[in-house]
Design an enzyme around this catalytic site. Sequence first.
Site: not given
Length: 342
Positions: A120, A144, A148
């Site tokens: 991402s 988040y 990643k």
Amino acid sequence: MSATVLVTGGAGYIGSHTTRQLVQAGFDLIVVDNLYSGHSWAVDPAARLFELDAGDAATIGKILRAHAPIAAVIHFAGYIVVPESVSDPIKYYRNNPIASTNLIQACRENGVQHFLFSSSAAVYGQPEHVPITEQATTAPINPYGRGKLITEWTLADVAHTTQINKGGDDRFEYMALRYFNVAGASPDAALGQATPEATHLVKVACEAACGKRNAVQIFGVDYPTPDGTCVRDYIHVEDLAAAHVLGLKYLLDGGTSTVLNCGYGHGFSVREVIDTVQRVSDVPFPVVETGRRSGDPAQLVADNARIKQQLGWSPQYDDLELICRTAFMWEQKLAARISRTG
Ligand code: UDP
């Protein structure tokens, strides 16, 4: 015989579009999905669906052995809501980097040599410059994005050990695709984003246009951007799926490990997106300005030179109106389905 590919999260949004394109490209597909946010109806009927966690290394190992040789694993499964990762980081670390490590281990133990990972743009955090190149500093600002990046590092370290220790038959090559803001639905309205309780802007705005929400909130109007709202690079899901098909072929043709941005190279503000959804839907739903949402960088726009050069990727849907129109058509279809089934 066609190559067999195992896709985790193939019942989800990006995974289902990619699975369909891979089937159309002639691959034999195994889908692993726990149906947490995915739907079995979204899985291409030519794929075999196994309902389980992507991080269940023991069961994944059995599946890999039963269907050997598996040419590649494409790993989509994961939680995707940035604000939820801020409020519940353990949920995100457990399901994203920890599960990914288990999956990578299962691949290593069972001879899988190629791995494509859904990364991402969140790995960049607050970028110093836009558009962002892959060489930019990675400094994620939420769990988040950190999760990643942990998986990208894991893949790089594992690939490195196979390069220095063994070479030849034991090589492990990966591709991390850093997605910018994925949106839209297939033009035939067969597939789209069906995750309940969506938080992503295009989907939220389309839900408002379909009467599923009373209003759309703008999270922050005081950012250092032209209209004060955040700027994102919205990429149509079919172009992203096509990047995976090309990425898979690149690895299978002997390509070496790489990290690639997936975006169009230009951004739109939250206001521009909302205006576009109102225009294509012809529904003037209410818009409410509110405070900033935690964990949001002001601007994320991809430099996409590398993916174009390495994969020959050539986007077909680089048009915000088209993205919003296909997303709206899909939302209407979902609304009709829900009203039919109650
Ligand atoms: N956003 C918004 N209202 C919403 C949903 C999102 O203003 O209901 C904003 C959000 O603050 C961010 C941008 O839209 O600036 C894109 O957010 P989204 O959740 O779609 O994707 P993200 O960039 O977080 O992956």
